[in-house]
Design an enzyme around this catalytic site. Sequence first.
Site, PDB file in Angstrom:
ATOM      1  CG  ASP A 107      -0.336   0.159   2.372  1.00 18.83           C
ATOM      2  OD1 ASP A 107       1.068  -0.192   2.497  1.00 18.83           O
ATOM      3  OD2 ASP A 107      -1.058  -0.004   3.578  1.00 18.83           O
ATOM      4  CB  SER A 108       4.325   1.470   0.178  1.00 20.96           C
ATOM      5  OG  SER A 108       4.913   0.947  -0.656  1.00 20.96           O
TER       6      SER A 108
ATOM      7  CG  ASP B  79       0.181  -4.056   1.922  1.00 25.45           C
ATOM      8  OD1 ASP B  79       0.135  -5.153   2.700  1.00 25.45           O
ATOM      9  OD2 ASP B  79       1.048  -3.350   1.658  1.00 25.45           O
TER      10      ASP B  79
ATOM     11  CD  GLU C  78       0.367  -1.739   8.031  1.00 22.83           C
ATOM     12  OE1 GLU C  78       0.101  -0.656   9.003  1.00 22.83           O
ATOM     13  OE2 GLU C  78       1.068  -0.843   7.380  1.00 22.83           O
TER      14      GLU C  78
ATOM     15  CD  GLU D 257       7.917  -0.842   7.725  1.00 25.80           C
ATOM     16  OE1 GLU D 257       6.924  -1.292   7.000  1.00 25.80           O
ATOM     17  OE2 GLU D 257       8.149   0.001   7.279  1.00 25.80           O
TER      18      GLU D 257
END
Length: 279
Positions: free
Chosen positions: A50-51, A89, A121, A188
Amino acid sequence: MAPEMSADVRIGPDDIRRRKRGVPIVCLTAYTYPVARLLDDHVDLLLVGDSVAMVLHGHKTTLGASLEMMIAHGQAVMRGSAKACVVVDMPAGSYETSAAQALASARRVIDETGCQAVKLEGGIDVAEQIAAIVAAGIPVMGHIGLQPQSVEKDGGYKIKGRTEENMVALFRDGEAVEKAGAFSLVIEGTVETVATELTRRLSIPTIGIGASADCDGQILVIDDMVGLTVDRVPKFVKEYAELRGVVSDAAARYAAEVRSRAFPGPDHVFPSTSGKDKA
Ligand code: KIV
């Protein structure tokens, strides 16, 4: 030149899971068809992160990603790859409310892209969602530590695991994600020793980003890795190329040649006598 796309079988989530404590798993993000074509031969796993909302769409955070955006980029990466395991994602807002919401979103991603797995996440807070998606036969990759979708709530991009309490929470989260059935876990932005210890404790592969060289694999954002990122580059990034300069120099030379009428030259136009009709 992008290599021809040919692979007998794609790498699957089970292959990735079997790489625990094996040859390190090579992962990169990809968002587009041409980049997927270029990376497919070199990586084990492509993450449609999703970056993409920040990297390609210019949003300030990953909260700008939508399910439709992720599906469109997932489709492009699937078209551009034949070998890599492709993980898409789940964007913020598509899974947190309930297991039913998470499963419906994951089904859309899998059905509409054909990708191999989804990523979401969170730790113990999303264990129910992970378990429901896995129970429906959809492989899930977890993501703990610095969670970009929580950056506004956290007050910025902060390294995790610096306090005893936070370290214990990370161990609890990693173990919850594993127990819920995830096939791998992205760690991360944590203190190195925490990622190393999580890798030792868990039976699923850990994929580090700003974490530890001891993780079972590593991932970077493709634009960071090739030096195309124009905003802040995180400390954990290593730039293996510097494409900002290449792109900007090409644009400057093109602009100069258009303005001086040096481009297009004789090779780039179709004289009436050539008889060649192909562009
Ligand atoms: O969205 C993303 O690119 C990611 C990676 C940084 C792991 O989640």
